[in-house]
Design a protein around this motif. Structure first.
Motif, short mmCIF file in Angstrom:
data_model
loop_
_atom_site.label_atom_id
_atom_site.label_comp_id
_atom_site.label_asym_id
_atom_site.label_seq_id
_atom_site.Cartn_x
_atom_site.Cartn_y
_atom_site.Cartn_z
N HIS A 136 2.65 1.88 -3.30
CA HIS A 136 1.70 2.42 -4.28
C HIS A 136 1.47 3.90 -4.01
O HIS A 136 1.43 4.72 -4.95
N GLU A 137 1.35 4.23 -2.73
CA GLU A 137 1.11 5.62 -2.32
C GLU A 137 2.24 6.54 -2.78
O GLU A 137 2.00 7.67 -3.21
N GLU A 176 0.84 -1.21 0.00
CA GLU A 176 0.00 0.00 0.00
C GLU A 176 0.87 1.25 0.00
O GLU A 176 0.62 2.22 -0.73
N ASN A 235 -2.06 -1.22 -5.50
CA ASN A 235 -2.04 -1.08 -4.03
C ASN A 235 -2.24 -2.42 -3.35
O ASN A 235 -2.26 -2.52 -2.14
#
Length: 353
Positions: free
Chosen positions: A304-305, A301, A312
């Motif tokens: 991806h952020e 996650e 994600n």
């Protein structure tokens, strides 16, 4: 780079394997044990050949695996996760957990003349507006960015430097801080170039080492996958036994250059104030425990952020827990299979000789 399928022969036939591993990353030292003790010879088809290639950081191993130059890789959490998201280039899967800890990858070093901080939190806040370096694409990169976000830090510069450049940057007084993994962190501290000021213990951020394999190897040679993972279990059990400490450091010294023995011993077995009295350096889950899966989920996650990967959540087949589960069942064991202990200063002195 178009995806290619490699050929590994039929089940039962001798196989030629190229293994990327990191003797310069302590949390993946089951690879050092594997190379030194050759546990795989007991399990692989007779006549098989294994070549070990050293990667100075996991991203190098990932590139080699994607290009079909390496078939099995030992690496930190960030490169392992990234490797599974490039299936248009090469299909790579995570098949085992090498280690889980809080200060194998996640170590903040500050320049030697930095203030004497009253706590790791104070040290982290001092990084605001400072020159901070990490090898980008490594597990330290994920940790540093997670900590900056958590503690609200904005460095003046966040530099992409490899471990050699970071070492010379501290030597020349050009760096305020860096995030670095073991055993380089211990070596830099031993040389008096920087001080250890905080780690994952300070902010409850863990780190991990994982084993990845190419999907074409898994598909064509399940016998080889099981053979290698049986040997890996032996290697992790060997790593967990403090009676083997001296031999493990001997192997690490043989497979690396430029590291004093004291730094190698401290990296694997040493105690530090920011560990909060922990008696384990890191656990050896081998299989995908809830902690290991949580780290993969959380790290995916986060990556991806920060736009390192474009998903994600990993595809369902990216992590393949069945092999290690089956082997543990067959051998009557449960995960974690052990841990690397903190040694007393007397024991450490013995191992360092």
């Amino acid at each position: 780079m178009a995806q290619q399928t490699l050929s590994y022969g039929k089940p039962g036939e001798p196989v030629k394997l190229v293994v990327g591993y990191q003797p310069y990353y302590t949390e993946s030292w089951s690879g050092v044990v594997m190379r030194g003790k050759k546990f795989y010879e007991k399990y692989l088809p007779k006549g098989s050949e294994v070549e070990f290639q050293i990667g100075l950081q996991g991203s190098i191993i990932v590139n080699n695996m994607l290009a079909g130059k390496q078939h099995i890789g030992y690496m930190g959490d960030m490169p392992a996760i990234v490797s599974t998201t490039k299936q248009n280039v090469g299909d790579v899967r995570i098949v085992a957990v090498l280690g889980l800890g809080f200060d194998q990858c996640n170590i903040f070093l500050a320049r030697k003349d930095a203030p004497n901080f009253s706590s790791p939190t104070e040290a982290l806040k001092w990084l605001n507006g400072k020159q901070v370096a990490v090898p980008k694409g490594s597990c330290t990169d994920r940790f540093a960015q997670a900590v900056f976000k958590k503690v609200g830090i904005q460095p003046a510069a966040y530099l992409n430097q490899n471990i050699e450049v970071i070492t010379s940057g501290f030597r020349a007084g050009k760096l305020d801080a860096a995030v670095i993994w073991e055993p380089t962190a211990s070596r830099i501290v031993e040389e008096g170039l920087a001080r250890r000021v905080a780690s994952g213990f300070s902010v409850n951020e863990n780190d991990g080492g994982f084993m990845a394999m190419r999907a074409d190897l898994i598909e064509q040679r399940p016998d080889v996958v099981k053979a290698w993972l049986n040997a890996e279990l032996d290697a992790q059990q060997f790593l967990a036994d403090p009676k083997n400490a001296k031999e493990i450091i001997d192997m690490a010294m043989q497979q690396t250059t430029g590291f004093p023995r004291e730094a190698m011993a401290r990296a694997l077995y040493g105690a530090y104030p920011d560990q909060g009295g922990a008696q384990k350096r890191f656990t050896l889950p081998y299989a995908f425990t809830p902690e290991a899966m949580n780290l993969i989920t959380k790290a995916t996650e986060f990556l991806h952020e920060i736009k390192t990967i474009n998903v994600n959540k990993l595809r369902p087949e990216a992590v393949m827990p069945q092999f290690t589960q089956d082997i543990l069942k067959q051998r009557g064991l449960t995960a974690p299979i052990g841990s690397v202990p903190v040694l007393s200063s007397d024991q450490l002195a013995q191992v360092s000789k």
